[in-house]
Design a protein around this motif. Structure first.
Motif, PDB file in Angstrom:
ATOM      1  N   SER A  10       0.829  -1.207   0.000  1.00 49.84           N
ATOM      2  CA  SER A  10       0.000   0.000   0.000  1.00 49.84           C
ATOM      3  C   SER A  10       0.860   1.253   0.000  1.00 49.84           C
ATOM      4  CB  SER A  10      -0.911  -0.003   1.228  1.00 49.84           C
ATOM      5  OG  SER A  10      -1.578   1.210   1.348  1.00 49.84           O
ATOM      6  N   GLN A  67       0.883  -2.717 -12.019  1.00 43.64           N
ATOM      7  CA  GLN A  67      -0.214  -2.511 -11.078  1.00 43.64           C
ATOM      8  C   GLN A  67      -1.208  -3.667 -11.189  1.00 43.64           C
ATOM      9  OE1 GLN A  67      -0.605  -0.509  -8.699  1.00 43.64           O
ATOM     10  NE2 GLN A  67      -2.774  -0.476  -8.258  1.00 43.64           N
ATOM     11  N   GLN A  71      -2.242  -6.324  -8.297  1.00 47.88           N
ATOM     12  CA  GLN A  71      -3.646  -6.502  -7.924  1.00 47.88           C
ATOM     13  C   GLN A  71      -4.073  -7.967  -8.049  1.00 47.88           C
ATOM     14  OE1 GLN A  71      -6.167  -4.369  -6.788  1.00 47.88           O
ATOM     15  NE2 GLN A  71      -4.473  -2.980  -6.358  1.00 47.88           N
ATOM     16  N   LYS A  79      -7.640  -6.441  -1.270  1.00 52.01           N
ATOM     17  CA  LYS A  79      -7.867  -5.282  -2.131  1.00 52.01           C
ATOM     18  C   LYS A  79      -8.680  -4.222  -1.391  1.00 52.01           C
ATOM     19  CE  LYS A  79      -7.656  -7.784  -6.502  1.00 52.01           C
ATOM     20  NZ  LYS A  79      -8.416  -8.241  -7.663  1.00 52.01           N
ATOM     21  N   GLN A  80      -9.714  -4.679  -0.691  1.00 51.08           N
ATOM     22  CA  GLN A  80     -10.548  -3.750   0.076  1.00 51.08           C
ATOM     23  C   GLN A  80      -9.727  -3.093   1.178  1.00 51.08           C
ATOM     24  OE1 GLN A  80     -13.677  -2.690  -0.418  1.00 51.08           O
ATOM     25  NE2 GLN A  80     -13.335  -1.310   1.287  1.00 51.08           N
ATOM     26  N   MET A  82      -6.530  -2.625   1.156  1.00 47.76           N
ATOM     27  CA  MET A  82      -5.594  -1.701   0.536  1.00 47.76           C
ATOM     28  C   MET A  82      -6.285  -0.369   0.226  1.00 47.76           C
ATOM     29  SD  MET A  82      -3.175  -1.980  -2.804  1.00 47.76           S
ATOM     30  CE  MET A  82      -2.112  -3.167  -2.017  1.00 47.76           C
ATOM     31  N   GLU A  83      -7.499  -0.430  -0.281  1.00 47.72           N
ATOM     32  CA  GLU A  83      -8.241   0.800  -0.581  1.00 47.72           C
ATOM     33  C   GLU A  83      -8.486   1.594   0.694  1.00 47.72           C
ATOM     34  OE1 GLU A  83      -8.882   2.177  -3.546  1.00 47.72           O
ATOM     35  OE2 GLU A  83      -7.703   0.488  -4.295  1.00 47.72           O
ATOM     36  N   THR A  84      -8.802   0.896   1.774  1.00 44.99           N
ATOM     37  CA  THR A  84      -9.011   1.564   3.062  1.00 44.99           C
ATOM     38  C   THR A  84      -7.724   2.228   3.534  1.00 44.99           C
ATOM     39  OG1 THR A  84     -10.715  -0.042   3.664  1.00 44.99           O
ATOM     40  CG2 THR A  84      -9.731   1.204   5.465  1.00 44.99           C
ATOM     41  N   LYS A  86      -5.185   3.189   1.681  1.00 41.93           N
ATOM     42  CA  LYS A  86      -4.890   4.322   0.799  1.00 41.93           C
ATOM     43  C   LYS A  86      -5.709   5.540   1.219  1.00 41.93           C
ATOM     44  CE  LYS A  86      -3.985   1.983  -3.577  1.00 41.93           C
ATOM     45  NZ  LYS A  86      -4.482   1.864  -4.955  1.00 41.93           N
ATOM     46  N   SER A  87      -6.978   5.295   1.480  1.00 39.09           N
ATOM     47  CA  SER A  87      -7.868   6.394   1.865  1.00 39.09           C
ATOM     48  C   SER A  87      -7.421   7.020   3.189  1.00 39.09           C
ATOM     49  CB  SER A  87      -9.304   5.876   1.986  1.00 39.09           C
ATOM     50  OG  SER A  87     -10.163   6.885   2.403  1.00 39.09           O
ATOM     51  N   LYS A  90      -4.271   9.012   2.610  1.00 38.39           N
ATOM     52  CA  LYS A  90      -4.580  10.245   1.895  1.00 38.39           C
ATOM     53  C   LYS A  90      -5.124  11.298   2.859  1.00 38.39           C
ATOM     54  CE  LYS A  90      -6.803  11.598  -2.396  1.00 38.39           C
ATOM     55  NZ  LYS A  90      -7.650  11.156  -3.518  1.00 38.39           N
TER      56      LYS A  90
END
Length: 195
Positions: A10, A67, A71, A79-80, A82-84, A86-87, A90
């Motif tokens: 991440s 990428q 993935q 994946k979920q 990782m998105e969390t 990243k958010s 950020k």
């Protein structure tokens, strides 16, 4: 181990994307500077732009390729996650940037204030009185912001009234010569900003 791998992945992806954005901005500015310094003709600039666009496409394709491979290694849960991550990262970075910008603005305001005090040749008594007025104004502004009984329009109106009142109080501390000098400095500043 999965947590470490996911966290590391991440961070690599996030910093890679952030670095790419910063690099693109700096690269673009650098290209423009280089074109000016080398005195490139319009034809040379056009050809250079075509080369740079081709390079950008190839780099994006390569980035997308790896990428997608990364993935493909991850489960849907990873994946979920990782998105969390990243958010969250950020949001953390936005907070850090806002904090840094706030500190910079405060530093610059203090620097301008010190320069203005020197230019106006304020006495220590005047500096003390102005400092007390600033502290009082800050306290009153905070009270207005925190007053839940006021609408946004009412808060705005009270803040404008407070600013006008503070300006008059500030002026009362200065001598006629200092006020004249302040007006002159304001005019100089405005003329610089309109050029």
């Amino acid at each position: 181990m999965k947590k470490i791998l996911t966290g590391t992945l991440s961070l690599v992806l996030f910093f890679g994307a952030a670095h790419a954005q910063d690099s693109t901005k700096h690269f673009r500015a650098g290209k423009e500077r280089m074109a000016q310094q080398l005195n490139l003709s319009a034809d040379q600039q056009k050809k250079m732009q075509a080369i740079n666009q081709e390079q950008h496409k190839e780099m994006k394709a390569l980035h997308d390729k790896y990428q997608n491979q990364r993935q493909a290694l991850l489960t849907p849960d990873q994946k979920q996650k990782m998105e969390t991550l990243k958010s969250e990262r950020k949001q953390h970075m936005k907070g850090k940037m806002a904090q840094r910008d706030g500190k910079f603005k405060k530093h610059m305001a203090m620097k301008r204030g010190a320069e203005l005090q020197k230019q106006l040749n304020l006495t220590q008594d005047q500096k003390d009185r102005l400092s007390k007025l600033r502290v009082d104004a800050k306290s009153q502004a905070q009270s207005i912001r925190n007053d839940q009984s006021l609408s946004q329009d009412q808060k705005k109106e009270k803040m404008q009234s407070l600013r006008k009142d503070q300006q008059e109080k500030f002026k009362s501390v200065l001598t006629k010569e200092q006020l004249d000098k302040l007006q002159s400095l304001k005019k100089d500043h405005q003329s610089k900003n309109t050029k």
